[in-house]
Write an enzyme that holds these catalytic residues in place. Structure first.
Site, mmCIF file in Angstrom:
data_model
loop_
_atom_site.group_PDB
_atom_site.id
_atom_site.type_symbol
_atom_site.label_atom_id
_atom_site.label_comp_id
_atom_site.label_asym_id
_atom_site.label_seq_id
_atom_site.Cartn_x
_atom_site.Cartn_y
_atom_site.Cartn_z
ATOM 1 N N GLN A 109 1.703 43.277 60.590
ATOM 2 C CA GLN A 109 2.851 43.965 61.192
ATOM 3 C C GLN A 109 2.406 45.180 62.007
ATOM 4 O O GLN A 109 3.042 45.527 62.999
ATOM 5 C CB GLN A 109 3.823 44.448 60.103
ATOM 6 C CG GLN A 109 4.569 43.356 59.370
ATOM 7 C CD GLN A 109 3.867 42.958 58.081
ATOM 8 O OE1 GLN A 109 2.652 43.099 57.972
ATOM 9 N NE2 GLN A 109 4.612 42.457 57.128
ATOM 10 N N ASP A 139 10.848 49.872 51.153
ATOM 11 C CA ASP A 139 11.669 48.689 50.871
ATOM 12 C C ASP A 139 12.655 48.959 49.748
ATOM 13 O O ASP A 139 13.732 48.375 49.700
ATOM 14 C CB ASP A 139 10.777 47.490 50.543
ATOM 15 C CG ASP A 139 10.127 46.967 51.809
ATOM 16 O OD1 ASP A 139 9.088 47.524 52.212
ATOM 17 O OD2 ASP A 139 10.694 46.043 52.432
#
Lengths: 346, 346
Positions: free
Chosen positions: B195, B236
């Site tokens: 990412q 997250d």
């Protein structure tokens, strides 16, 4: 077990470590320049293996020198040695091996080039044989640090493929297993060249030692969960104070180990210790091509035009090192005087 | 800037983040199951973006329910919500967004299914719009922590692509740049999905913010050399005590930052804070398929038959976090009471 490097019919044969484990290919070097290229391109890697390759490379170079007179032979030989030493900057064993080859040439400088050539070829082969013996001695010394049932994390590949055979860090693991201990290896995949995912995993599998591959960034996760009992890594150069240059990421592993109170061991032959430099700050760190980071399997993943930093090594300060395992014994901090003593007993 | 996710003609359109930056492709989801598949397969990722996708997914699911009576509609809708929540276990925003959609259905449960469907579609679009506004507020709050000339390391992608737009961690960077500060970004490549190398690098390049990509194991090397001034990452899920679950490797970066006395900031919307759990130990960590680690560009690199551990996230204990940046303000340790207060002021 396949051989990492071999002298065969006046050629140097190396297993191509860029292709392992999916392909088993060999690179045959017919001249010293192709040995240099193989070292630069990572056909062969790992400080002790690079040392062996360098010795064989200069022997190969010497063989091909056309000079009847010793002074002309020597001038050419020295030039070959200089080129070889410049192949990669960080590993101490490269300069060490070339230095040893030059010493052989020095010792019999009164003889004919033909004889010197044969001696150099013999010396290079001796360096290979000794390296394996040294690794086994290191293993015997170091395996006492590992306990039955230990999960040992290692970074990069400091195994048979990084040496003449057997391995430094993985040699310690092998010796522990040979001593009857149950050892599991956790292999950091070791970006960008994936020495851990490819080479350590393959070696351990071949030797039927259980191995689990993780991404480099998972090491902290495993340590936090108590799944790592010890870290054992190799080294590319060790300074006189015990600072350790090794594959990029080793420093990170050392910090993680310290944070989780896990011992961090470095296994390396005496030839990796560079007593001429005081601290790790003086160790040159090779910067490699950005393509190693930007491309995967030959295909670009990173957008063009962004910066890349790709250091091949980092330096772990000696205060993070629990012990250095050499063929002459295991030393614990403070390292400086103990390293001096190891050399004094040579 | 391309849009991460969009509601268009009663379809959900996502840019395929598995293909970026080399290919710009879109996945068009015509039913909620293809939204679930896209979340699982990482077409879309990043906690806030997953939240938006989940809301749009259940709205899409609701639209397709054939039920004239509200009780039958609701039973089916609740089943879709349950399926959606199970798509990925770690990101708090997934459950948060679905919960919010259910609340809308609750509030107008006395109306006809047709009307409820339209309200759900509107709500999902509102969640997207709000998310962008929240990111910008977070950026304004957080950018004060960055100084002109700072080199900011980030892990994974907490940018426009991880959110409705603008970004959390990268939103803070964007806001600092918009405030006239010169900021350079160091992007960990973030194995195994890359990412950082793919998405953060691409976003920063598009926004003309200088970015350097490094392998995850190079972060310590750069910090040791004083080349990182601050770390900003996303999250997250954040527990009530400030423990932070984020992309695997975040914990390692936090430890490295602490060792080098570099501030470690977490930027996340309130919807990422899960006040129902006391500590990070209760956060479920998703284990993903080993193929993500063993294969590169579809080709196997790791020998078959070796173990793989592939956790998608790790938990950074709150003691490593210098500040949490939310849209409602920046809080510093101790976090517990301050997090409670942020919720009380909602």
């Amino acid at each position: 077990m396949l051989k990492t490097i071999e002298w065969r019919d006046d050629q140097v044969v190396m297993i191509d470590q860029r292709k392992l484990p999916m392909q088993e290919r060999y690179v045959i070097c017919k001249d010293y320049r192709s040995v240099i290229r193989s070292i630069k391109d990572l056909v062969i890697r790992g400080a002790p293996a690079i040392g062996v390759a360098a010795a064989m490379g200069v022997a190969l170079g010497a063989l091909k020198i056309r000079a009847a007179r010793m002074d002309r032979f020597r001038a050419r030989f020295d030039a070959i040695c200089r080129e070889m030493v410049a192949a990669r900057p960080t590993a101490a064993n490269l300069a060490w091996a070339v230095e040893r080859m030059k010493k052989v040439a020095d010792e019999i400088s009164h003889r004919e080039p033909g004889e010197v050539k044969l001696r150099l070829v013999k010396e290079a082969q001796a360096i290979l044989e000794e390296d394996i013996a040294i690794n086994k001695a290191m293993g015997r010394q170091g395996q006492r640090l590992l306990k039955d049932g230990n999960r040992v994390l290692t970074h990069c590949n400091a195994g048979a493929l990084a040496t003449g055979g057997y391995g430094t860090a993985l040699g310690v693991v092998r010796a522990a297993v040979e001593a009857g201990k149950q050892i599991e290896v956790v292999a950091d995949e070791t970006r960008p060249f994936l020495q851990g995912a490819r080479l350590t995993a393959w070696e351990m599998k071949e030797s039927r030692i259980p191995v689990t591959v993780i991404t480099d960034n998972s090491a902290g996760y495993l340590m936090q969960r108590g799944k790592v009992d010890a870290v054992v890594v190799g080294a590319d150069r060790i300074a006189a104070n015990g600072d350790v240059a090794n594959k990029i990421g080793t420093y990170m592993v050392a910090i993680l180990a310290r944070t989780h109170k896990i011992p961090f061991y470095v296994a390396a032959p005496m030839s990796t210790i560079d007593a001429s430099i005081k601290t790790g700050k003086e160790i040159p760190i090779e910067q490699r091509h950005e393509k190693e980071v930007t491309h995967h399997q030959g295909r670009r993943c990173v957008p063009e035009g962004v910066g890349i930093e790709n250091p091949a090594f980092d330096v772990t300060p000696h205060r993070y090192v629990s012990a250095i395992i050499t063929e002459k014994g295991v030393i614990t901090p403070p390292f400086k005087a103990k390293i001096r003593r190891l050399f004094a007993s040579e």
